[in-house]
Design an enzyme around this catalytic site. Structure first.
Site, PDB file in Angstrom:
ATOM      1  CB  VAL A  20      -0.894  -0.015   1.262  1.00 11.53           C
ATOM      2  CG1 VAL A  20      -1.728   1.250   1.349  1.00 11.53           C
ATOM      3  CG2 VAL A  20      -1.775  -1.264   1.267  1.00 11.53           C
ATOM      4  CB  CYS A  21       1.162   4.157  -2.243  1.00  7.97           C
ATOM      5  SG  CYS A  21       2.018   5.759  -2.294  1.00  7.97           S
ATOM      6  CB  VAL A  22       3.814   5.209   2.866  1.00  9.44           C
ATOM      7  CG1 VAL A  22       4.861   5.914   2.006  1.00  9.44           C
ATOM      8  CG2 VAL A  22       3.730   5.869   4.231  1.00  9.44           C
TER       9      VAL A  22
ATOM     10  CB  ALA B 173      -1.909   4.607   2.901  1.00 13.37           C
TER      11      ALA B 173
END
Lengths: 119, 130, 99, 99, 130, 119
Positions: F77-79, F82
């Site tokens: 999940v792209c930080v 997110a």
């Protein structure tokens, strides 16, 4: 005049959530009432208080909470849309409440204008 | 239902139109529009549905989203009649562009031309577009 | 290269743009993109060239979901399932999604 | 009735469909819809009739965000801010969004 | 950066093309595409950017999203040169339809016709479309 | 063959999240490797474990978790995406991890094919 607003898209991905906010703020600044903002479909993600945008970006959930705090606008999140997407009471921003779709139809009847923002 | 009590006090009856312009399944808009329509039945308003552009695809017969694990919501259009929602307007031009005829749709509808559709929209008190 | 289009041809210009850049490559219609393959629809004429050369595919589960029978498809459009989608990407190289 | 279009006119058919149903009503271009108002763009010709009658508006903050100066707009398109958007809805009745 | 170490071991250099077809601000796609481009600079790949259809609007000069509270990311395109990313292809037909010329864009680009754009796409190992 | 998948849209709103899942499942069923699924933009909402769809609907987050469990697929999940949207570790589904965009470029280099799903 009494306005109601329907928001069908989530924050940051589409401009819809921004347009809805700016419309609401402008209506209130003119002395109109914004009795309810109804968050439907991906719009429910607007209510997630865990949002932490970068310093130089707008904080969409906080903006809505502050608007509700200042003007008493009812921020209603559709229960079915929210459950499906994992927007629960435990992550709900200040001033938002979860309720049924009837709240949308009701405000469509009660308000003078219903304004829709989506994709 | 407390919602109902509220509006009944106000005594208002408004003309509500649900405008359906998106194809089903690719996005959730079509399904969620139908959810609002069903809820609106409880409020005894003057409800109509408009189908134009890709919205007419929502009424195709034989939709089966099982293989995708998604809901088959098209049959729910058949239930609208039970809720006394019977004003379903479908735009003739939109059908023609898509090679569809009214006989191929899942429910009986009133086919109207574009000019009539515009006039119907202009008569409403509340328009919800999906 | 395998191109995919996932939007309805009468709603967006994505199919048009894809076809303008398709050259000799292959096109798979998915999601709402499958409406383009309906023979009776206005958009199917645009597929005629590449379909005649066997370079146009439509995703079966998306056709079913939308109530489009295989007999309603434009000539030359081949129906594939998800396994076929995987094979197309594997055999024909990079994937380009016309989002 | 106030109609809004929020999509680019060269990406989707929403503007076309709105104009086909506009009759004598008003149109406000918002979000990516404002590109339609650029005089030098292909789509602006479609607005000519209603714009000449003063029935086409474009949202100022959305024009600015996209680098479109007011001098670049097609004749007859009026720029409004969000306060103007509110007034248009208040004065001209139900809102219909062409999403 | 451990990511870099991994791919350097593999020794691979691939042709990456970022295809930009959406207008800025209406959706976040354009902004996020640029974020991936910037990250990709750290991986020493053969990177190019393609702008066609509404993607050419991303390069308009004078964009100012302050009033919307949104980010002005267009100036970041000017930084690409510092990262040795200098292959920016813009489709001539897309500019013309939108009444734009290359001189009005925020950075120098190579204007190519549609046929050349198709050929460039076909030469890639990885295409990321936004 | 080694596949990587990019998902740019959230669950339920767009079919993209479904298409990506069915593609991944089909690739695995054919004996291919799906080394990583990268969730970007609204795609990060796929990872929210609080999702509670209706009984007759698919559970999108659980479906991804089961796929990761069964096949070892890395769900990233792209930080930045997110954080902005409020998808934090505390609501992350099993098998997902939050990391940087470098993970997308890296897998673009390492995989034989990168397949993109979005709107």
């Amino acid at each position: 005049m009494r306005f109601a607003i329907l928001v069908n898209e989530g924050p940051y991905q589409h401009e819809a959530a921004d347009s809805a906010y700016h419309f609401a703020a402008a209506a209130l600044a003119q002395g109109h009432e914004v009795s309810r903002v109804f968050f439907y479909m991906d719009g429910v993600h607007n209510a997630n208080r865990l949002q932490e945008p970068q310093q130089d970006d707008r904080n969409i959930v906080r903006r809505w909470s502050e608007l509700a705090e200042a003007h008493g606008t009812d921020l209603v999140v559709c229960v079915a849309a929210a459950l499906r997407r994992g927007v629960k009471d435990e992550i709900l921003g200040a001033g938002f409440r979860i309720s049924g779709l009837g709240q949308l139809v009701e405000v469509g009847i009660q308000a003078d204008r219903l304004v829709t923002f989506g994709d | 239902m407390s919602d109902e009590a509220n509006w009944e006090d106000a005594g208002a009856v408004k003309r509500f139109m649900f405008v359906n312009r998106k194809a089903p399944h690719g996005t959730i808009y079509a399904l969620e529009a139908l959810e609002v329509v069903l809820i609106s039945a409880a409020f005894d308003q003057d409800v109509s549905l408009a189908f134009l552009d890709d919205g007419v695809h929502q009424l195709r017969q034989g939709q089966d989203a099982k293989a995708l694990g998604m809901k088959n919501f098209a049959p729910t259009f058949r239930a609208l009649d039970d809720y006394d929602i019977d004003k379903l307007y479908v735009e003739a031009e939109s059908l023609a562009q898509r090679g569809l005829s009214a006989e191929e749709l899942i429910v009986p509808v009133q086919v109207v031309d574009r000019e009539r559709m515009s006039a119907l929209m202009a008569e409403q008190d509340v328009v919800m577009s999906f | 290269m395998l191109h995919t289009v996932n939007k309805s041809p009468l709603q967006t210009r994505d199919l048009d743009s894809c076809l303008e850049h398709l050259a000799g490559e292959r096109l798979l219609l998915i999601e709402d993109g499958v409406y383009a393959a309906v023979a009776a629809g206005e958009a199917s004429a645009k597929l005629r060239g590449p379909a005649a050369e066997g370079r146009v595919y439509a995703l079966g589960p998306d056709l079913e979901a939308r109530g489009i029978g295989h007999d309603a498809l434009a000539d030359g459009v081949e129906v594939v399932d998800y396994a076929g989608f995987v094979q197309l990407v594997a055999e024909h190289g990079p994937h380009q999604a016309w989002l």
